[in-house]
Design a protein around this motif. Structure first.
Motif, short mmCIF file in Angstrom:
data_model
loop_
_atom_site.label_atom_id
_atom_site.label_comp_id
_atom_site.label_asym_id
_atom_site.label_seq_id
_atom_site.Cartn_x
_atom_site.Cartn_y
_atom_site.Cartn_z
N HIS A 1 -28.49 -18.18 52.66
CA HIS A 1 -27.45 -18.99 53.30
C HIS A 1 -26.08 -18.49 52.86
CE1 HIS A 1 -25.09 -22.51 54.45
NE2 HIS A 1 -26.15 -22.97 55.12
N PRO A 2 -25.09 -18.44 53.77
CA PRO A 2 -23.74 -17.99 53.41
C PRO A 2 -23.16 -18.72 52.20
CG PRO A 2 -23.91 -18.17 55.79
CD PRO A 2 -25.19 -18.72 55.23
N LEU A 3 -23.42 -20.03 52.12
CA LEU A 3 -22.92 -20.78 50.96
C LEU A 3 -23.56 -20.32 49.67
CD1 LEU A 3 -22.59 -24.48 52.23
CD2 LEU A 3 -20.77 -22.91 51.57
N LEU A 4 -24.82 -19.86 49.75
CA LEU A 4 -25.49 -19.38 48.56
C LEU A 4 -24.84 -18.09 48.07
CD1 LEU A 4 -27.86 -20.52 46.92
CD2 LEU A 4 -29.31 -18.80 47.98
N TRP A 5 -24.43 -17.25 49.00
CA TRP A 5 -23.69 -16.05 48.62
C TRP A 5 -22.38 -16.43 47.91
CZ3 TRP A 5 -25.62 -11.43 48.24
CH2 TRP A 5 -26.65 -11.01 49.08
N LEU A 6 -21.70 -17.42 48.46
CA LEU A 6 -20.44 -17.86 47.86
C LEU A 6 -20.66 -18.40 46.45
CD1 LEU A 6 -17.41 -18.50 48.16
CD2 LEU A 6 -18.06 -20.70 49.17
N VAL A 7 -21.69 -19.22 46.29
CA VAL A 7 -21.99 -19.80 44.97
C VAL A 7 -22.41 -18.71 43.99
CG1 VAL A 7 -23.56 -21.32 43.73
CG2 VAL A 7 -22.56 -22.06 45.89
N ALA A 8 -23.23 -17.75 44.46
CA ALA A 8 -23.65 -16.65 43.59
C ALA A 8 -22.44 -15.86 43.10
CB ALA A 8 -24.63 -15.74 44.33
N ALA A 9 -21.49 -15.61 44.01
CA ALA A 9 -20.28 -14.89 43.61
C ALA A 9 -19.47 -15.69 42.58
CB ALA A 9 -19.43 -14.61 44.85
N ALA A 10 -19.40 -17.01 42.77
CA ALA A 10 -18.68 -17.86 41.83
C ALA A 10 -19.33 -17.81 40.45
CB ALA A 10 -18.64 -19.30 42.34
N PHE A 11 -20.67 -17.78 40.41
CA PHE A 11 -21.35 -17.71 39.13
C PHE A 11 -21.18 -16.34 38.46
CE2 PHE A 11 -23.91 -21.59 39.98
CZ PHE A 11 -23.76 -22.18 38.73
N VAL A 12 -21.04 -15.28 39.26
CA VAL A 12 -20.75 -13.97 38.67
C VAL A 12 -19.43 -14.03 37.91
CG1 VAL A 12 -20.14 -11.58 39.19
CG2 VAL A 12 -22.10 -12.63 40.33
N VAL A 13 -18.43 -14.69 38.53
CA VAL A 13 -17.14 -14.86 37.85
C VAL A 13 -17.30 -15.74 36.62
CG1 VAL A 13 -14.79 -15.76 38.10
CG2 VAL A 13 -15.89 -14.55 40.01
N PHE A 14 -18.09 -16.81 36.76
CA PHE A 14 -18.30 -17.75 35.66
C PHE A 14 -18.93 -17.05 34.45
CE2 PHE A 14 -21.21 -20.89 33.63
CZ PHE A 14 -20.25 -21.77 33.15
N PHE A 15 -20.00 -16.29 34.69
CA PHE A 15 -20.67 -15.59 33.60
C PHE A 15 -19.81 -14.48 33.02
CE2 PHE A 15 -24.87 -16.90 35.72
CZ PHE A 15 -25.02 -17.98 34.88
N GLY A 16 -18.92 -13.93 33.84
CA GLY A 16 -18.04 -12.85 33.36
C GLY A 16 -16.67 -13.31 32.98
N MET A 17 -16.53 -14.62 32.66
CA MET A 17 -15.23 -15.18 32.36
C MET A 17 -14.54 -14.45 31.20
SD MET A 17 -13.24 -17.57 33.58
CE MET A 17 -14.32 -18.78 34.33
N GLY A 18 -15.31 -14.07 30.19
CA GLY A 18 -14.71 -13.36 29.07
C GLY A 18 -14.15 -12.02 29.49
N VAL A 19 -14.86 -11.31 30.37
CA VAL A 19 -14.38 -10.03 30.86
C VAL A 19 -13.12 -10.22 31.70
CG1 VAL A 19 -14.96 -8.03 32.31
CG2 VAL A 19 -16.71 -9.07 30.86
N VAL A 20 -13.13 -11.26 32.54
CA VAL A 20 -11.98 -11.53 33.39
C VAL A 20 -10.75 -11.82 32.54
CG1 VAL A 20 -10.99 -13.16 35.09
CG2 VAL A 20 -13.37 -12.38 35.31
N ARG A 21 -10.91 -12.64 31.50
CA ARG A 21 -9.77 -12.94 30.63
C ARG A 21 -9.26 -11.69 29.93
NH1 ARG A 21 -12.65 -17.85 29.16
NH2 ARG A 21 -13.38 -16.83 27.27
N GLY A 22 -10.19 -10.82 29.54
CA GLY A 22 -9.78 -9.58 28.89
C GLY A 22 -9.00 -8.69 29.82
N ILE A 23 -9.48 -8.55 31.07
CA ILE A 23 -8.79 -7.71 32.05
C ILE A 23 -7.37 -8.24 32.31
CG2 ILE A 23 -8.78 -6.99 34.48
CD1 ILE A 23 -11.83 -6.91 34.33
N LEU A 24 -7.27 -9.56 32.38
CA LEU A 24 -5.95 -10.16 32.67
C LEU A 24 -5.08 -10.32 31.43
CD1 LEU A 24 -7.13 -12.97 35.13
CD2 LEU A 24 -6.09 -10.76 35.70
N GLY A 25 -5.63 -9.88 30.28
CA GLY A 25 -4.85 -9.98 29.04
C GLY A 25 -4.72 -11.39 28.52
N LEU A 26 -5.73 -12.24 28.85
CA LEU A 26 -5.67 -13.63 28.44
C LEU A 26 -6.65 -13.99 27.34
CD1 LEU A 26 -5.44 -15.18 32.03
CD2 LEU A 26 -3.56 -14.84 30.43
N ALA A 27 -7.40 -12.98 26.87
CA ALA A 27 -8.43 -13.24 25.86
C ALA A 27 -7.81 -13.67 24.54
CB ALA A 27 -9.30 -12.00 25.68
#
Length: 498
Positions: A472-498
């Motif tokens: 389902h399209p919504l499942l793709w959207l949720v899966a993408a959101a969880f990828v960001v959620f699980f990679g939150m530490g990486v995202v903060r590091g990339i943005l210089g917010l760690a």
């Protein structure tokens, strides 16, 4: 919503058709229609309260640290707001959504909130509680627009079943850990292995004996079909615990002065402390946008997103598991009044933050009351009233240690895990994500983590099979959101917010 009949899962096969509603109370809560009785609902509500009452003691301990200004919320104040928000939210769930689901301060979120205050320079308690309120308000919008329900309906049946099984495993693990039956153990090298048996690899101490006796009594009574089996098991274990404490003066595992007693009670020793009037001064003690001034818009938004994603899917997963166990799921797989259930949960998140008691969520321990026979919102009303009463009678909560309610959690976990046979294990594209869903809930101590891993795996595997259109399209959207959620530490590091 049409009322349920005797052929629904709420009434065991072979039982006679439920009688016509005998009173206005019966009609309002659909007690007979769901194959229940007022007595069952009362017992179920009491059992759920006993299984959850520890949160009034534990939540203040989790939120006991000082913020950037040295301010401390204080155990008595947090205990009072924990009880009042849980009580009101649970009553609303019972009267409006009419499901036997109780709510209280979520342990995962309160730990996240405490860590955020402790590790983020400049953050105060009002600031971080403001983030919880904002996450709750966003959830209210998502429910009001139907988005949250749409996501629920987009989840494949295999993952919905896996959520039930995962919550069962999670409940059982909570019971085993609370009882001290399962603990983290040091190995020979001085590091740690994930889990082990008892203390030093052995079962020792009177509290563990209380758990074992309680588990044996509860299991035998449940298997024999004894009415009130789970509640009887809790009462027997509680009486035994209080006798042992009076005779041997065992004490808690961690005393007030910090002394550690590995053979002590897991949280508090059975006792009746001095009475104190509830202090509700924390109500409204929140700064809605203080964190944005302290951290900046991007970092504060990321924290809101992390809170939002966790509470969003915790409630969805828990409601699926509990509704299936209660037999209130319709033949087409839908849950009656689901939007109301999710709205109450969203409002409880908001209210918990506004009271400085952290986000309130549907508790998996509600399964204890369901196992006792609760099928309607009347049980939630009973649980909620007991929480409100607990504001004034908090000492009585100390009579029931973790070890006395832990057996009920293990037995209810077993009941929920029995649904694993509904998964089609021949379809590996659905079965493997289902496996990841239910195995990661206990292993990561998080319902949301299990759901996220399962959804990502389902989307990726179906795409790898050349069957991406089945996702389902919504499942793709949720899966993408969880990828960001699980990679939150990486995202903060990339943005210089760690």
């Amino acid at each position: 919503m049409s009322s349920r009949t005797a052929s629904s899962p709420a009434a065991p096969p072979g039982h006679p058709r439920p009688p016509a509603p005998a009173s206005g109370l019966d009609r309002f809560f659909r007690i007979s229609a769901r194959g229940s009785t007022v007595g069952q609902e009362m017992r179920g509500g009491l059992a759920t309260f006993l299984a959850m009452s520890y949160i009034i003691v534990l939540n203040p301990l989790v939120l006991s640290g000082a913020d950037a200004h040295g301010d401390v919320l204080g155990v008595p104040r947090v205990a009072a707001v924990t009880a009042i928000v849980a009580g009101v939210a649970t009553i609303v769930m019972g009267v409006w959504a009419r499901h036997p689901f109780a709510l209280a301060a979520g342990l995962g979120i309160n730990a996240f909130v405490a860590i955020t205050v402790a590790t983020t320079p400049g953050m105060t308690w009002p600031d971080v509680m403001g983030l919880v309120v904002l996450a709750g308000l966003v959830m209210v919008v998502l429910v009001a627009t139907g988005f949250r329900t749409a996501v629920f309906n987009a989840v494949p049946e295999a993952l919905k079943t896996a959520i039930v099984v995962g919550i069962g495993l999670f409940i059982a693990l909570i019971g085993l850990v609370n009882a001290g039956f399962v603990r983290r153990l040091p190995d020979a090298a001085g590091t740690t292995v994930p889990v082990g048996l008892g203390t030093g690899g052995e079962l020792a101490g009177w509290p563990v004996l209380v758990f074992i006796v309680g588990l044996a009594v509860t299991a035998i009574l449940v298997i024999r079909g004894t009415r009130g089996a789970i509640l009887i098991g809790i009462v027997v274990a509680t009486v035994l615990a209080n006798i042992l404490e009076a005779v041997f003066h065992i004490g808690p595992s961690v005393a007030a002065d910090g002394t550690v007693n590995p053979l002590g009670w897991s949280l508090v020793a059975p006792s009746v402390p001095d009475w104190a009037a509830p202090d509700l001064s924390l109500l409204g003690h929140v700064s809605l946008f203080g964190a944005f001034d302290t951290l900046g818009g991007l970092m504060a938004s990321l924290l809101v997103f992390a809170i939002l994603l966790s509470v969003f899917f915790d409630a969805m997963g828990t409601s699926v598991g509990l509704a299936r166990e209660a037999g209130t799921v319709e033949p087409d797989g839908t849950i009656p009044d689901l939007n109301r259930v999710l709205m109450v949960d969203a409002l409880a998140v908001t209210a918990g933050g506004g009271a400085s008691g952290s986000a309130n969520q549907i508790f998996v321990e509600s399964g204890t009351g369901i196992g006792e026979g609760a099928r309607t919102g009347l049980a939630s009303v009973v649980t909620g009233l007991l929480f409100l009463l607990a504001m004034f009678l908090t000492p009585l909560i100390h009579l029931v240690p973790f070890e006395a309610v832990a057996p009920a959690l293990v037995v209810v976990g077993f009941m929920m895990c029995a649904q694993v046979t509904r998964i089609d294990w021949s379809d590996w594209g659905a079965a493997l994500p289902a496996f990841l869903t239910f195995i990661l809930m206990p292993f990561t101590y998080s319902i949301a983590n299990g759901i996220g891993a399962g959804m990502i795996a389902y989307a990726v595997i179906r795409a790898g099979q050349g069957r991406a259109r089945e996702v389902h399209p919504l499942l793709w959207l949720v899966a993408a959101a969880f990828v960001v959620f699980f990679g939150m530490g990486v995202v903060r590091g990339i943005l210089g917010l760690a």
